[in-house]
Design a protein around this motif. Structure first.
Motif, PDB file in Angstrom:
ATOM      1  N   LEU B 170      15.374  75.688  38.392  1.00  0.00           N
ATOM      2  CA  LEU B 170      16.108  74.442  38.643  1.00  0.00           C
ATOM      3  C   LEU B 170      17.138  74.163  37.549  1.00  0.00           C
ATOM      4  CD1 LEU B 170      13.320  72.005  39.892  1.00  0.00           C
ATOM      5  CD2 LEU B 170      15.336  72.693  41.153  1.00  0.00           C
ATOM      6  N   ALA B 233      14.058  78.595  46.468  1.00  0.00           N
ATOM      7  CA  ALA B 233      14.915  77.468  46.876  1.00  0.00           C
ATOM      8  C   ALA B 233      15.684  76.942  45.674  1.00  0.00           C
ATOM      9  CB  ALA B 233      14.048  76.363  47.472  1.00  0.00           C
ATOM     10  N   SER B 234      15.015  76.852  44.510  1.00  0.00           N
ATOM     11  CA  SER B 234      15.681  76.319  43.316  1.00  0.00           C
ATOM     12  C   SER B 234      16.793  77.233  42.857  1.00  0.00           C
ATOM     13  CB  SER B 234      14.664  76.152  42.193  1.00  0.00           C
ATOM     14  OG  SER B 234      13.546  75.454  42.637  1.00  0.00           O
ATOM     15  N   ARG B 236      18.596  79.166  44.709  1.00  0.00           N
ATOM     16  CA  ARG B 236      19.732  78.997  45.636  1.00  0.00           C
ATOM     17  C   ARG B 236      20.535  77.759  45.260  1.00  0.00           C
ATOM     18  NH1 ARG B 236      16.397  81.267  49.723  1.00  0.00           N
ATOM     19  NH2 ARG B 236      17.200  83.370  50.078  1.00  0.00           N
ATOM     20  N   ILE B 237      19.802  76.674  44.892  1.00  0.00           N
ATOM     21  CA  ILE B 237      20.498  75.439  44.514  1.00  0.00           C
ATOM     22  C   ILE B 237      21.321  75.678  43.255  1.00  0.00           C
ATOM     23  CG2 ILE B 237      20.161  73.081  43.695  1.00  0.00           C
ATOM     24  CD1 ILE B 237      17.535  73.125  45.382  1.00  0.00           C
TER      25      ILE B 237
END
Lengths: 245, 241
Positions: B170, B233-234, B236-237
């Protein structure tokens, strides 16, 4: 049903419907909190062990309820945003986080104040206190992460992921902290081990809890509406709205 | 409309064999890269030893007192050392663009990140676990708990690596993510700390440690199942932001 959810996802439609709902929640919150406060502080009987100091419960418990529910609602809003890309859900999650952190702080602070007359100390490493403190750190993490990104879309998605990770961990943290506490020292006193409250004590509490929830809904609607205006400020309907006013 | 295109388009090849190949390639690449930067591998270990040195100096050199707090101290210090190494987990890959290649690979990103986390554990968590008994001697840790200390740290640090990788993913796109990373990750580390330090304390008290180790194993199983998706997912963000 789906059409309704789809409509709810449109900021413009949400702005309209929430304008109608918001005053009702404000009225409910004001009535319930005033009634609960007066009843709880002035008319409810004093506790036979704790005397009048137990009346902190009328702030402490509703705040603690909200602290936990707001984190769950934030994670649900995050999930809705991640799955269906509904922007309003993210706006709601963004405005909920500071309120949730504030409620966690209120419940910790009122607990500390309550601890002085009942336990003789401001702070105990009690299981509940510890898990609430961890919850406060989780809130601060979500708020800080959202603030750290320059791109709003990345910030929204990162905060959503973190809220979901946090909500999976909250029960694990809660149970492990309970377990840790029981390992270290036997429960000398807990907040729940008092004899069951008489009706005239818990009824005002229930009213206060409902009042706090109405307050949360009203404030979230209001702040989400502000957030909609801020984020959609370049849309035509917002400009027309501003020009009318 | 959508259905038509799926029928017309040629079917994508299943990445079955490719996945194993990509996993071993990622494992090998990361191991080689890490072993070439020995300083980064050694830093957490030195940090661990240093923090453990600070406590007798700061609190008291009395062996009885140290023995009492040793399980918690060793666990907290190891946890902080593991945290220290997290920031570099994706950093260099992010800087030189190989993280983007990982995202573009046909194999699932969640599986590939698992390989990276495994390397992180092999070169941070495992050495920390092996080193902890030596520092335990210096803290007068009671006999009979050394093996439990190493095993609990080895099990627990794998969970720490997995959870920490979510935080690292993140914050990898942020210029100064270091302090934020600890704010995000430390609250999530608490259950592992409770059961890890609890296992050592149970061993000292002569109780059965299997419950603690079983829960540590359960936490690891849950983290293995869920964390890779959150890490992917993190990442990708962070790449898109």
């Amino acid at each position: 049903m789906w059409a309704f959810i789809h409509k709810l996802g449109s900021p413009k439609w949400f702005y309209g419907i929430s304008a109608k709902l918001e005053p009702w929640f404000w009225v409910a919150a004001a009535l319930l909190i005033v009634a609960g406060t007066v009843w709880g502080l002035a008319f409810a009987p004093a506790d036979y062990q704790q005397g009048n100091s137990f009346r902190i419960i009328y702030v402490h418990v509703p705040a603690a309820f909200l602290a936990q529910s707001i984190f769950v609602s934030m994670a649900v809003a995050g999930l809705v945003f991640m799955v269906w890309k509904i922007k309003v859900a993210d706006m709601a999650a963004a405005v909920m986080a500071p309120l949730g952190a504030a409620m966690t702080f209120v419940s910790l602070f009122s607990g500390a104040v309550w601890g002085v007359p009942t336990w003789g100390t401001w702070w105990m490493w009690d299981a509940r206190l510890t898990s609430m403190l961890i919850l406060l750190f989780l809130y601060l993490g979500v708020i800080a992460l959202r603030g750290a990104f320059t791109s709003r879309d990345s910030a929204s998605r990162a905060a959503s992921v973190l809220a979901m990770v946090g909500v999976i961990n909250i029960p694990i943290i809660k149970y492990s902290v309970d377990w840790w506490y029981t390992l270290h020292q036997p429960a000398s006193f807990t907040m729940t081990s008092r004899p069951a409250m008489p009706t005239e004590m818990w009824l005002p509490l229930l009213i206060m809890v409902l009042g706090f929830y109405s307050f949360f809904i009203a404030l979230t609607l209001m702040r989400t509406r502000n957030e909609i205006l801020r984020r959609e400020s370049n849309k035509r309907w917002v400009r027309e709205l501003v020009q009318e006013a | 409309m959508l259905q038509e295109t799926t029928e017309v388009a040629p079917r994508l090849k299943e990445p079955g064999e490719g996945l194993a190949l990509a996993l071993t390639a990622t494992l090998k690449r990361d191991l080689v890269l890490m072993l070439r930067r020995r300083g980064e591998v050694l830093n957490p270990l030195v940090f661990f030893a240093l923090v453990i040195t600070l406590f007798p100096v700061g609190i008291s050199p009395d062996p009885d007192l140290l023995a009492l707090i040793a399980p918690g101290l060793l666990w907290v210090a190891a946890l902080l050392a593991a945290l220290l190494s997290l920031d570099s987990l994706f950093r260099s890959d992010f800087d030189d663009g190989s993280l983007e290649q990982l995202l573009l690979a046909p194999q699932p990103l969640a599986a590939l990140t698992l390989a990276k986390v495994a390397v992180h554990w092999l070169l941070t968590g495992l050495p920390l676990a092996l080193m902890a008994p030596i520092l335990g001697i210096m803290l007068a840790l009671p006999a009979g708990s050394y093996l439990v200390l190493a095993v609990s740290l080895a099990l627990g640090s794998a969970t720490l690596s997995l959870i920490g990788a979510i935080g690292a993913a993140l914050t990898v796109g942020l210029a100064r993510g270091g302090v934020l990373l600890s704010l995000l990750v430390l609250p999530l580390y608490i259950p592992v700390l409770i059961f890890g330090a609890g296992a050592v304390q149970a061993a000292i008290a002569g109780d059965s440690v299997s419950a603690h180790l079983a829960i540590l194993g359960a936490l690891l199983a849950a983290a293995l199942m869920l964390a890779p998706w959150a890490i992917a997912a993190s990442l990708r963000i962070s790449i898109n932001g």
